[in-house]
Design an enzyme around this catalytic site. Structure first.
Site, PDB file in Angstrom:
ATOM      1  N   GLU A 180      38.849  37.289  41.195  1.00 47.33           N
ATOM      2  CA  GLU A 180      40.266  37.616  41.008  1.00 47.33           C
ATOM      3  C   GLU A 180      40.543  38.042  39.561  1.00 47.33           C
ATOM      4  O   GLU A 180      41.543  37.626  38.968  1.00 47.33           O
ATOM      5  CB  GLU A 180      41.137  36.427  41.434  1.00 47.33           C
ATOM      6  N   GLU A 255      39.349  36.061  51.065  1.00 46.31           N
ATOM      7  CA  GLU A 255      39.944  34.736  51.162  1.00 46.31           C
ATOM      8  C   GLU A 255      41.102  34.792  52.150  1.00 46.31           C
ATOM      9  O   GLU A 255      42.197  35.236  51.805  1.00 46.31           O
ATOM     10  CB  GLU A 255      40.414  34.215  49.795  1.00 46.31           C
TER      11      GLU A 255
END
Length: 601
Positions: A180, A255
């Site tokens: 991320e 995710e």
């Protein structure tokens, strides 16, 4: 006859896929390709460091029985290299290669998520806190000190996982670069350097990144040639964002969230089963690869829980449990969410989903009578002298406790301000408890009363409660990070007492020498006998705030602000016959009973 032939086919298929045969996993324009054929990743994530080693195989089998064909694995750098240059890939939960080998034995593919930064609600996002001993360190960028440490980590980890790549006959299909990153920074040189370091160390499977499905995050967080992971990707619009950024590599939901994290002072996170069913149905119907974060969360044993902060004065530490409201709960049991997903996945996959493994046995433990054992004031080590307070990391300490002591000269009463208390401080004047200061919210001042002593002694006992693991405030040292003032005067000449509160520290506790001193910061001890062992939760609802140790193992933190007052203990940490519990509590003045119960809530 048909059933026998089908069984033989599956045995043959498994032998071909998961034997010693080498495989090629590659990135098509739209699909992932395994040996040249489209392959849908249906992954469930779990973290070896959060699961008792003896349960690794059980948890992997649980994910497989839910319909997963892949396990996503975070590797926590600070768990593998707790002190500079001292790597552990062999003992207990540190043997990451063994976990991956078990995945192969259970015929599961692996997505490797090696960091160096991972987030994961793990202390400092997996980065080693010894980096914070460097006063001006910058992380997740091309700071030369940081990169030098990263190179060593990648070199050592690559040696462990290289034989386990699918190109070498192992189960690892793909490896992630950072995590991320588009939510944090935009140093593309850094991301490319990481890829090159992995490649130079023999990691020759495809790479992927994971970012939110927004243009700026994808631009900052992805590098050309790496597959695009979306956190999360559960709609046409999400995947269109990935395609707009780079239409030449496949994208997937790296995710997909069946649950969520919980901080102290919050209610337990509960994610709607209807929402996750909708998301997974979309992914299955559109033949999108995905990873459930997490299929099983486990436990932040010891001091491994992280924290969030989205302003300079905010602090949201995570609870000890990483149950996460996941399909497989903290103690490894299937939930209603598990069976919903199992039934849903079964409608879309061609492979056979095995039966659900039997759950691990749980036990209850009758009330244990604890007695006062000693106090933190009886355990003070030799102090360091310093003109100003210094944080824990400067003394090689990760978390635990640190006592700061000075004599008051000049001002001796009035407004005392700690800048900054990381994270929970108890303030004493001449041994008498005055007040607490909790980091969250920026209210770091208390009123000191007038002392009858000519030379009053000020004590500040500080607990670290988990390094921030996400976003811009990740440089997060513990203890007192700047200064202490009284009526605006900076207080000088401190004695500093580091107390790690780790298993070694607890193993050397000395019994109470006298009953003098404060009734804060006490250790309570109890003994109990078991005829049989099993998983249990120790109920600390009769206590205030502290840490629990069972037979020398640190179960983690409890706090009566909630939501967690029960701490998970695996059967392997208990013994038939005699067992010992030690409870450290900041505020409890008298011993109370503790019992073992079969579940978290």
């Amino acid at each position: 006859m048909k059933k026998n032939l089908l069984a033989l086919f599956f045995l043959f298929f498994s032998a071909v896929c998961f034997g010693q045969q080498k495989h090629v996993f590659s990135l098509g324009k739209k699909d992932f390709l395994l040996d040249g054929k489209p392959f849908q990743i249906i992954s469930g994530e779990m973290h070896p460091a959060r699961i008792p080693r003896e349960y690794w195989r059980n948890r992997i089998r649980m994910a497989k029985a839910m319909g997963c064909n892949t396990i996503a694995v975070y590797v926590f750098w600070n768990y593998q290299e707790a002190s500079p240059g001292k790597f552990d890939f062999t003992t207990g939960n540190h043997n990451i290669a063994e976990f991956i080998r078990i995945c192969k034995e259970e015929e599961m593919w692996v997505l490797l998520r090696p960091g160096p930064y991972v987030c994961a609600e793990w202390d400092f996002g997996g980065l080693p806190t010894w980096l914070l001993k460097i006063p001006d360190i910058k992380v997740r960028c091309m700071d030369t000190r940081y990169i030098a440490a990263v190179k060593q980590y990648i070199s050592h980890l690559a040696a462990e996982v290289r034989p386990l790549l699918c190109t070498n006959g192992g189960p690892i299909l793909m490896s992630q670069i950072e995590n991320e990153y588009g939510s944090y920074g935009n140093d593309k040189v850094y991301l490319e350097t990481l890829r090159q370091l992995w490649q130079q160390n023999g990691i020759n499977v495809p790479f992927y990144t994971a970012d939110g499905a927004t243009p700026y995050m994808l631009e900052a967080g992805n590098i050309m040639g790496a597959a695009i992971g979306l956190d999360s990707g559960t709609s046409d619009a999400d995947f269109e964002q990935a395609n707009d950024y780079n239409p030449n590599v496949p994208s997937f939901s790296s995710e997909t969230y069946p649950g969520w994290l919980t901080h102290w002072k919050e209610k337990w996170a509960k994610t709607d089963t209807i929402d996750i069913k909708k998301d997974v149905t979309y992914l299955l119907e559109h033949h999108k690869s995905f990873n459930l974060y997490v299929v099983h969360g486990g436990t932040n044993f010891g001091f491994n829980a992280g924290a969030n902060a989205f302003s300079s004065t905010q602090f949201q530490p995570d609870v000890t449990s990483y149950d996460y409201d996941a399909p497989i709960n903290e103690q490894g049991q299937p939930t209603a969410k598990y069976f919903m997903l199992r039934n849903l996945i079964a409608k879309y996959v061609s492979y056979k989903i095995p039966e659900v493994p039997k759950s691990i046995e749980t036990i209850s433990i009758p009330a244990i009578t604890l007695k006062p054992f000693t106090s933190i004031w009886q355990q003070l080590p030799q102090p360091f002298n310093s003109p100003q307070p210094l944080p824990m990391e400067y003394f090689g300490q990760n978390q635990g406790l640190m006592l700061y002591r000075t004599k008051l000269i000049g001002h001796k009463s009035g407004t005392l301000t700690i800048t900054e208390p990381h994270d929970y401080a108890l303030i004493f004047l001449d041994g008498k408890f005055i007040d607490t200061v909790y980091r969250n919210g920026g209210k770091w001042s208390v009123k000191l009363p007038v002392s009858t002593n000519k030379n009053p002694v000020l004590d500040i006992l500080v607990e670290g409660m988990g390094h921030i693991n996400f976003a811009q405030y990740i440089i997060d040292r513990k203890g007192i990070t700047d200064r202490v003032t009284l009526e605006g005067m900076t207080l000088m000449n401190w004695q500093i007492y580091p107390m790690s509160m780790n298993e070694s520290f607890i193993g050397q506790l000395k019994p109470l020498a006298s009953d003098k001193g404060t009734n804060k910061g006490l250790f309570f001890k109890g003994d109990f006998n078991l005829e049989k062992t099993g998983d249990t939760y120790f109920d600390l609802s009769n206590y205030s705030k502290g840490i629990v140790y069972i037979n020398g193992h640190n179960l983690g933190r409890y706090w009566n602000v909630g939501p967690q007052q029960r701490l998970y203990c695996p059967a392997s940490w208990l013994k038939k016959g005699h067992n010992q519990i030690i409870v450290f509590d900041f505020h409890q003045a008298e011993a109370r009973e503790v019992s073992g119960v079969p579940n978290l809530q």
